[in-house]
Design an enzyme around this catalytic site. Sequence first.
Site, mmCIF file in Angstrom:
data_model
loop_
_atom_site.group_PDB
_atom_site.id
_atom_site.type_symbol
_atom_site.label_atom_id
_atom_site.label_comp_id
_atom_site.label_asym_id
_atom_site.label_seq_id
_atom_site.Cartn_x
_atom_site.Cartn_y
_atom_site.Cartn_z
ATOM 1 N N ARG A 126 57.810 84.697 50.267
ATOM 2 C CA ARG A 126 59.135 84.097 50.280
ATOM 3 C C ARG A 126 60.143 85.216 50.024
ATOM 4 O O ARG A 126 59.803 86.264 49.465
ATOM 5 C CB ARG A 126 59.268 83.034 49.192
ATOM 6 C CG ARG A 126 58.233 81.907 49.285
ATOM 7 C CD ARG A 126 58.368 80.961 48.099
ATOM 8 N NE ARG A 126 57.442 79.828 48.171
ATOM 9 C CZ ARG A 126 56.227 79.813 47.641
ATOM 10 N NH1 ARG A 126 55.778 80.885 46.972
ATOM 11 N NH2 ARG A 126 55.442 78.747 47.744
ATOM 12 N N LYS B 173 56.393 80.531 42.865
ATOM 13 C CA LYS B 173 57.040 79.390 42.218
ATOM 14 C C LYS B 173 56.296 78.993 40.951
ATOM 15 O O LYS B 173 55.075 79.051 40.894
ATOM 16 C CB LYS B 173 57.076 78.199 43.185
ATOM 17 C CG LYS B 173 58.057 78.372 44.342
ATOM 18 C CD LYS B 173 58.121 77.111 45.188
ATOM 19 C CE LYS B 173 59.171 77.224 46.278
ATOM 20 N NZ LYS B 173 59.257 75.997 47.099
ATOM 21 N N HIS C 231 62.713 82.932 56.458
ATOM 22 C CA HIS C 231 61.579 82.085 56.081
ATOM 23 C C HIS C 231 60.683 81.797 57.281
ATOM 24 O O HIS C 231 59.488 81.521 57.114
ATOM 25 C CB HIS C 231 62.073 80.778 55.464
ATOM 26 C CG HIS C 231 61.054 80.093 54.606
ATOM 27 N ND1 HIS C 231 60.629 80.607 53.400
ATOM 28 C CD2 HIS C 231 60.359 78.945 54.780
ATOM 29 C CE1 HIS C 231 59.724 79.807 52.859
ATOM 30 N NE2 HIS C 231 59.534 78.789 53.691
ATOM 31 N N ARG D 273 57.677 83.934 57.344
ATOM 32 C CA ARG D 273 56.569 83.430 56.514
ATOM 33 C C ARG D 273 55.789 82.362 57.284
ATOM 34 O O ARG D 273 54.555 82.338 57.255
ATOM 35 C CB ARG D 273 57.132 82.877 55.202
ATOM 36 C CG ARG D 273 56.125 82.169 54.288
ATOM 37 C CD ARG D 273 56.823 81.838 52.974
ATOM 38 N NE ARG D 273 56.216 80.732 52.270
ATOM 39 C CZ ARG D 273 55.235 80.849 51.365
ATOM 40 N NH1 ARG D 273 54.724 82.047 51.095
ATOM 41 N NH2 ARG D 273 54.762 79.796 50.727
ATOM 42 N N HIS E 126 50.535 78.045 48.055
ATOM 43 C CA HIS E 126 50.767 76.597 48.042
ATOM 44 C C HIS E 126 49.910 75.945 46.964
ATOM 45 O O HIS E 126 48.720 76.236 46.851
ATOM 46 C CB HIS E 126 50.410 75.983 49.397
ATOM 47 C CG HIS E 126 51.409 76.276 50.467
ATOM 48 N ND1 HIS E 126 51.137 76.144 51.813
ATOM 49 C CD2 HIS E 126 52.701 76.695 50.394
ATOM 50 C CE1 HIS E 126 52.209 76.464 52.503
ATOM 51 N NE2 HIS E 126 53.165 76.795 51.680
ATOM 52 N N TYR F 139 50.587 73.532 59.166
ATOM 53 C CA TYR F 139 50.472 74.602 60.162
ATOM 54 C C TYR F 139 49.422 74.280 61.220
ATOM 55 O O TYR F 139 49.458 74.835 62.324
ATOM 56 C CB TYR F 139 50.170 75.940 59.482
ATOM 57 C CG TYR F 139 51.331 76.421 58.652
ATOM 58 C CD1 TYR F 139 52.487 76.900 59.243
ATOM 59 C CD2 TYR F 139 51.293 76.360 57.255
ATOM 60 C CE1 TYR F 139 53.570 77.313 58.493
ATOM 61 C CE2 TYR F 139 52.371 76.769 56.495
ATOM 62 C CZ TYR F 139 53.508 77.242 57.118
ATOM 63 O OH TYR F 139 54.582 77.641 56.374
#
Length: 314
Positions: free
Chosen positions: A167, A192, A260, A263, A286, A295
Site C-alpha cells: 500500500r 494495517k 493502488h 497493488r 489481507h 482477484y
Amino acid sequence: MAGAELLIIAAPDLAEALERWRRHLGLERRVSPETLEAYDRDVDQFLRFLTGHFGEPPTIARLSEVRPADLRAFLARRRTEGVGARTLGRNLAGVRSLARFLERRDGLNAAPYRAVHAPKAGRSLPHPVAAAAARRLVDPAESLAAEAWIAARDAAVFALLYGCGLRIAEALSILRRDAPIAGARALRVTGKGGKTRIVPVLPIVGRAIEDYIARCPYALDADQPLFRGAKGGPLSPRLIQLAMERLRGALGLPDSATPHALRHAFATHLLGAGGDLRTIQELLGHASLSTTQIYTEVDSVRLLEVWQKTHPRA
C-alpha cells in the site's frame, strides 16, 4: 479534524468519553490515522443528526435510548445526501465502534446498534494496471518530474507498489535503515493494525531504490523515512497520487490507473501466472482470504474477455 467539533455537539460526559474512545482506537487498537479520521467523521455526523433529532446535544444516557428506528433514520438521512451503500456501511461501523466501547466502559445499551444492518453494497472489482503499463510506470525515463532524483524517487515507490504489492502508506513508512538494497531479498512491512509481514523483493525493485538513494540530495538518516519530498520532509502520499495522475495522462491510461491499482496488478498478475491464493493473501497482508478471492473474479473476467476476442466460435 472532526474531533474538535464534537465537543460542541456532545454533552460533557459524552465529550469526555469520546476522547477516551479515540485514545483507545489509536493506542490500544492501533488503527491507522486514516481509519481514526474516518470514524471521527462518522460519529460527528451521527451526533449532529441526534442533536437535531432529539433537540439537544446527546449524553451517554441518550445514546442508550437510541432505537433501531433512530439508526435507520440516520442512514436514510445520509442516503438523501447522496451517500452510497459502501459509505453507509462505514458510517455504521464507526458508530458501532463507539457503542461497543461505551458498552464496555460506561454501561451503554449497544443492542440497538447491533440490530441494524448496513445496506448491501455492490461488489466492485479492482482495476489492475496492465503489465506493459506497469513496466512503463516504474521506469524513471517515463517520468514527467523536472528533477532526476524525483523521477527516481517516484519510480522506486511505484516499483514497491507493483513489485511487492505494498500500500502507499506502507511504502512511505519504510525507514532508511530498512531499505531493501545491497541484494536484500526480503522486506519487513508494517501494515494495517500494526501487523507485520515479510515480502520478497525483486532485484529490479532493489536497483530502483538504490538509484533513488544515490540521486537524493538530502541526508537520509537511518531512523528517518526513506522517501523525501522536494523540501526534504517525509514524502506525502498525495504527491505520489499526483505523479500518477500526470503519468497516466501522458501514457494514455484510464482514470482507474492509480497507485493502488499497481497493488491490484501485483496480485492479479501473480494469480494469472499460477500463484497460490493463500500465498497472495499473505503477501498482501489481507486478514481474510475472502478479501483476496476477489482477484479470482478479476482473472476470470480477463480470461472471458480474451476468449471472446480470440475464440473462432465466440
